[in-house]
Design a protein around this motif. Structure first.
Motif, PDB file in Angstrom:
ATOM      1  N   THR A   1       0.808  -1.216   0.000  1.00  0.00           N
ATOM      2  CA  THR A   1       0.000   0.000   0.000  1.00  0.00           C
ATOM      3  C   THR A   1       0.846   1.273   0.000  1.00  0.00           C
ATOM      4  OG1 THR A   1      -1.818  -1.157   1.092  1.00  0.00           O
ATOM      5  CG2 THR A   1      -1.845   1.246   1.173  1.00  0.00           C
ATOM      6  N   PRO A   2       1.877   1.393   0.842  1.00  0.00           N
ATOM      7  CA  PRO A   2       2.715   2.603   0.740  1.00  0.00           C
ATOM      8  C   PRO A   2       3.327   2.788  -0.641  1.00  0.00           C
ATOM      9  CG  PRO A   2       3.153   1.449   2.795  1.00  0.00           C
ATOM     10  CD  PRO A   2       2.287   0.539   1.977  1.00  0.00           C
ATOM     11  N   LEU A   3       3.717   1.675  -1.285  1.00  0.00           N
ATOM     12  CA  LEU A   3       4.274   1.770  -2.635  1.00  0.00           C
ATOM     13  C   LEU A   3       3.203   2.242  -3.617  1.00  0.00           C
ATOM     14  CD1 LEU A   3       6.550   1.336  -4.654  1.00  0.00           C
ATOM     15  CD2 LEU A   3       5.861  -1.083  -4.801  1.00  0.00           C
ATOM     16  N   ALA A   4       1.997   1.664  -3.500  1.00  0.00           N
ATOM     17  CA  ALA A   4       0.900   2.075  -4.387  1.00  0.00           C
ATOM     18  C   ALA A   4       0.544   3.546  -4.164  1.00  0.00           C
ATOM     19  CB  ALA A   4      -0.323   1.189  -4.148  1.00  0.00           C
TER      20      ALA A   4
ATOM     21  N   SER B   1       5.904   8.099   5.581  1.00  0.00           N
ATOM     22  CA  SER B   1       6.808   8.599   6.613  1.00  0.00           C
ATOM     23  C   SER B   1       7.791   7.503   6.997  1.00  0.00           C
ATOM     24  CB  SER B   1       6.003   9.019   7.849  1.00  0.00           C
ATOM     25  OG  SER B   1       5.403   7.879   8.451  1.00  0.00           O
ATOM     26  N   ALA B   2       8.830   7.888   7.713  1.00  0.00           N
ATOM     27  CA  ALA B   2       9.814   6.900   8.152  1.00  0.00           C
ATOM     28  C   ALA B   2       9.163   5.845   9.043  1.00  0.00           C
ATOM     29  CB  ALA B   2      10.952   7.598   8.895  1.00  0.00           C
ATOM     30  N   ALA B   3       8.217   6.269   9.900  1.00  0.00           N
ATOM     31  CA  ALA B   3       7.542   5.324  10.795  1.00  0.00           C
ATOM     32  C   ALA B   3       6.722   4.314  10.011  1.00  0.00           C
ATOM     33  CB  ALA B   3       6.649   6.087  11.783  1.00  0.00           C
ATOM     34  N   VAL B   4       5.982   4.787   8.997  1.00  0.00           N
ATOM     35  CA  VAL B   4       5.165   3.892   8.185  1.00  0.00           C
ATOM     36  C   VAL B   4       6.060   2.927   7.409  1.00  0.00           C
ATOM     37  CG1 VAL B   4       3.639   3.784   6.176  1.00  0.00           C
ATOM     38  CG2 VAL B   4       3.171   5.409   8.007  1.00  0.00           C
TER      39      VAL B   4
ATOM     40  N   LEU C   1       9.099   1.825   8.106  1.00  0.00           N
ATOM     41  CA  LEU C   1       9.681   0.826   8.999  1.00  0.00           C
ATOM     42  C   LEU C   1       8.633  -0.185   9.446  1.00  0.00           C
ATOM     43  CD1 LEU C   1      11.980  -0.326  10.656  1.00  0.00           C
ATOM     44  CD2 LEU C   1      11.500   1.393  12.428  1.00  0.00           C
ATOM     45  N   ALA C   2       7.445   0.299   9.806  1.00  0.00           N
ATOM     46  CA  ALA C   2       6.391  -0.609  10.256  1.00  0.00           C
ATOM     47  C   ALA C   2       5.959  -1.541   9.139  1.00  0.00           C
ATOM     48  CB  ALA C   2       5.195   0.200  10.771  1.00  0.00           C
ATOM     49  N   ALA C   3       5.893  -1.041   7.905  1.00  0.00           N
ATOM     50  CA  ALA C   3       5.515  -1.882   6.773  1.00  0.00           C
ATOM     51  C   ALA C   3       6.557  -2.970   6.541  1.00  0.00           C
ATOM     52  CB  ALA C   3       5.351  -1.019   5.521  1.00  0.00           C
ATOM     53  N   ALA C   4       7.836  -2.612   6.637  1.00  0.00           N
ATOM     54  CA  ALA C   4       8.894  -3.608   6.465  1.00  0.00           C
ATOM     55  C   ALA C   4       8.833  -4.671   7.563  1.00  0.00           C
ATOM     56  CB  ALA C   4      10.256  -2.912   6.462  1.00  0.00           C
ATOM     57  N   MET C   5       8.581  -4.239   8.792  1.00  0.00           N
ATOM     58  CA  MET C   5       8.461  -5.190   9.896  1.00  0.00           C
ATOM     59  C   MET C   5       7.268  -6.134   9.673  1.00  0.00           C
ATOM     60  SD  MET C   5       9.144  -2.608  13.114  1.00  0.00           S
ATOM     61  CE  MET C   5       8.714  -3.835  14.366  1.00  0.00           C
ATOM     62  N   THR C   6       6.159  -5.581   9.174  1.00  0.00           N
ATOM     63  CA  THR C   6       4.982  -6.397   8.923  1.00  0.00           C
ATOM     64  C   THR C   6       5.267  -7.442   7.859  1.00  0.00           C
ATOM     65  OG1 THR C   6       3.528  -4.561   9.511  1.00  0.00           O
ATOM     66  CG2 THR C   6       2.570  -6.330   8.191  1.00  0.00           C
ATOM     67  N   LEU C   7       5.939  -7.058   6.781  1.00  0.00           N
ATOM     68  CA  LEU C   7       6.279  -8.009   5.731  1.00  0.00           C
ATOM     69  C   LEU C   7       7.175  -9.121   6.271  1.00  0.00           C
ATOM     70  CD1 LEU C   7       6.105  -8.745   2.739  1.00  0.00           C
ATOM     71  CD2 LEU C   7       8.149  -7.358   2.362  1.00  0.00           C
ATOM     72  N   ALA C   8       8.153  -8.756   7.099  1.00  0.00           N
ATOM     73  CA  ALA C   8       9.034  -9.764   7.687  1.00  0.00           C
ATOM     74  C   ALA C   8       8.235 -10.724   8.577  1.00  0.00           C
ATOM     75  CB  ALA C   8      10.144  -9.081   8.491  1.00  0.00           C
ATOM     76  N   GLY C   9       7.318 -10.171   9.368  1.00  0.00           N
ATOM     77  CA  GLY C   9       6.498 -11.027  10.218  1.00  0.00           C
ATOM     78  C   GLY C   9       5.613 -11.955   9.429  1.00  0.00           C
ATOM     79  N   ALA C  10       5.020 -11.440   8.335  1.00  0.00           N
ATOM     80  CA  ALA C  10       4.176 -12.281   7.485  1.00  0.00           C
ATOM     81  C   ALA C  10       4.989 -13.417   6.873  1.00  0.00           C
ATOM     82  CB  ALA C  10       3.551 -11.431   6.380  1.00  0.00           C
ATOM     83  N   PHE C  11       6.204 -13.120   6.461  1.00  0.00           N
ATOM     84  CA  PHE C  11       7.081 -14.131   5.873  1.00  0.00           C
ATOM     85  C   PHE C  11       7.389 -15.232   6.887  1.00  0.00           C
ATOM     86  CE2 PHE C  11      11.507 -15.520   4.961  1.00  0.00           C
ATOM     87  CZ  PHE C  11      11.266 -16.146   3.741  1.00  0.00           C
ATOM     88  N   LEU C  12       7.669 -14.841   8.119  1.00  0.00           N
ATOM     89  CA  LEU C  12       7.988 -15.821   9.150  1.00  0.00           C
ATOM     90  C   LEU C  12       6.781 -16.688   9.492  1.00  0.00           C
ATOM     91  CD1 LEU C  12      10.148 -13.658  11.584  1.00  0.00           C
ATOM     92  CD2 LEU C  12      10.948 -15.492  10.077  1.00  0.00           C
ATOM     93  N   LEU C  13       5.618 -16.074   9.641  1.00  0.00           N
ATOM     94  CA  LEU C  13       4.470 -16.857  10.067  1.00  0.00           C
ATOM     95  C   LEU C  13       3.982 -17.808   8.982  1.00  0.00           C
ATOM     96  CD1 LEU C  13       1.994 -16.194  12.654  1.00  0.00           C
ATOM     97  CD2 LEU C  13       1.014 -16.928  10.507  1.00  0.00           C
ATOM     98  N   SER C  14       4.197 -17.468   7.732  1.00  0.00           N
ATOM     99  CA  SER C  14       3.785 -18.367   6.655  1.00  0.00           C
ATOM    100  C   SER C  14       4.767 -19.512   6.438  1.00  0.00           C
ATOM    101  CB  SER C  14       3.611 -17.589   5.349  1.00  0.00           C
ATOM    102  OG  SER C  14       4.848 -17.043   4.926  1.00  0.00           O
TER     103      SER C  14
ATOM    104  N   LEU D   1       2.786  -7.666  15.438  1.00  0.00           N
ATOM    105  CA  LEU D   1       2.196  -6.898  16.530  1.00  0.00           C
ATOM    106  C   LEU D   1       3.114  -5.760  16.967  1.00  0.00           C
ATOM    107  CD1 LEU D   1       0.626  -9.749  18.674  1.00  0.00           C
ATOM    108  CD2 LEU D   1      -0.579  -8.065  17.277  1.00  0.00           C
ATOM    109  N   ALA D   2       4.415  -6.010  16.976  1.00  0.00           N
ATOM    110  CA  ALA D   2       5.365  -4.959  17.349  1.00  0.00           C
ATOM    111  C   ALA D   2       5.320  -3.807  16.344  1.00  0.00           C
ATOM    112  CB  ALA D   2       6.781  -5.538  17.419  1.00  0.00           C
ATOM    113  N   ALA D   3       5.167  -4.144  15.056  1.00  0.00           N
ATOM    114  CA  ALA D   3       5.076  -3.102  14.034  1.00  0.00           C
ATOM    115  C   ALA D   3       3.843  -2.231  14.245  1.00  0.00           C
ATOM    116  CB  ALA D   3       5.041  -3.743  12.642  1.00  0.00           C
ATOM    117  N   ILE D   4       2.723  -2.862  14.581  1.00  0.00           N
ATOM    118  CA  ILE D   4       1.480  -2.124  14.786  1.00  0.00           C
ATOM    119  C   ILE D   4       1.592  -1.212  16.006  1.00  0.00           C
ATOM    120  CG2 ILE D   4      -0.973  -2.378  15.358  1.00  0.00           C
ATOM    121  CD1 ILE D   4      -0.850  -5.017  13.723  1.00  0.00           C
ATOM    122  N   VAL D   5       2.130  -1.753  17.100  1.00  0.00           N
ATOM    123  CA  VAL D   5       2.280  -0.960  18.317  1.00  0.00           C
ATOM    124  C   VAL D   5       3.239   0.206  18.080  1.00  0.00           C
ATOM    125  CG1 VAL D   5       3.144  -0.994  20.687  1.00  0.00           C
ATOM    126  CG2 VAL D   5       1.710  -2.867  19.854  1.00  0.00           C
TER     127      VAL D   5
END
Length: 298
Positions: A106-109, A119-122, A124-137, A274-278
């Motif tokens: 979404t940020p890329l789109a 923003s820098a916060a968004v 970083l949080a997006a990158a963390m979310t992608l990493a978490g999704a990769f791990l959980l799958s 969850l850490a990315a969201i918080v």
């Protein structure tokens, strides 16, 4: 509405989506994906229509309303259909997390379509979310299936849809009318396709009634309705990260209801999401609405 309040609405929407993901899997025992997505959209439209009449009785006189709404509804219907199809070939846990790679798409789109730099916060949080999704799958050990690829494709469609929805809401407002119209448009698009190419039938609808009730009421009318309201007060990129909590709720629901199990690496991925969201919520807590959500996205 404050950014914190919008975050809470998005988080509640994510809970409805995540806990409804099991129904997205089991509904396919009775209906094809096009019919299931079309029927849940029809239920959502029927539930919101009375509220639109009571609470938003104004006409659509603003130039560009229908053209913008048509784009939103078409993207929504396509994303719903592809996501529902993904459940034919992957687990609830995988689908929940892969669909939420939309958090980084979404940020890329938004950057490409409306020149909205994250923003820098968004970022970083997006990158963390992608990493978490990769791990959980399953990480590198996970086998990529056609269902997984369909889930990723739906994430791309959802990313573009969120940008278009954000642009529409911040230009025209009227969240209830927008949500009801996109549900109705999705139903008009998908139900004829389900009738012609799928197995849409009255016996199938009756058999799938419990799942359709969950999907139509909670995962469609309530969840997407809440998101539509919240996206008037926050950016699409920010919203995408918050609603990625759907993946955690989805994995938890799958574990409790149908016995899917999360591996240790998957649990670590859930913690990262969850850490990315918080982190994002704390970084933008009580940020004034005028700082981004109400600016023109044209």
């Amino acid at each position: 509405m404050s950014r914190t309040a919008a975050n809470l609405l998005l988080l509640l929407a994510a809970a409805f989506w995540g806990l409804g993901n099991v129904a997205q899997k089991t509904v396919l025992e009775h209906l094809d994906p096009l019919s299931a997505a079309g029927l849940r959209s029809l239920i959502g439209a029927a539930l919101l229509a009375p509220l639109v009449i009571l609470l938003e009785p104004r006409g659509h006189s603003v130039a560009g309303w229908w053209r913008s709404l048509a784009r939103v509804a078409a993207l929504f219907g396509g994303a719903m259909a592809v996501q529902q199809t993904a459940y034919l070939g992957t687990s609830v846990t995988n689908a929940s997390f892969l669909v939420n790679t939309a958090s980084v798409m979404t940020p890329l789109a938004a950057w490409l379509l409306v020149r909205e730099r994250p923003s820098a916060a968004v970022a970083l949080a997006a990158a963390m979310t992608l990493a978490g999704a990769f791990l959980l799958s399953g990480g590198l050990a996970g086998e990529v299936t056609r269902g997984d690829l369909a889930a990723i494709l739906s994430a791309g469609l959802y990313a573009v849809w969120m940008v278009e929805l954000g642009r529409h809401m911040q230009t025209f407002g009227r969240p209830l009318a927008t949500a009801a119209a996109q549900f109705a448009g999705s139903a008009l698009l998908l139900l004829p396709l389900g009738f012609v190419f799928g197995d849409l039938s009255l016996p199938g609808i009756r058999a799938a009634a419990p799942e359709l009730a969950i999907l139509g009421i909670f995962s469609t009318a309530l969840a997407f309705g809440l998101q539509t309201v919240a996206q008037r007060f926050t950016s699409a990129s920010h919203a995408a990260v918050i609603v990625s909590a759907e993946s955690v709720f989805g994995a938890a629901g799958a574990a409790v209801l149908i016995g899917e199990r999360i591996s240790p690496i998957g649990a670590a991925g859930a913690v990262v999401v969850l850490a990315a969201i918080v982190y994002l919520a704390l970084a933008d807590a009580e940020k004034p609405v005028a700082s981004g959500a109400r600016r023109a996205l044209s």
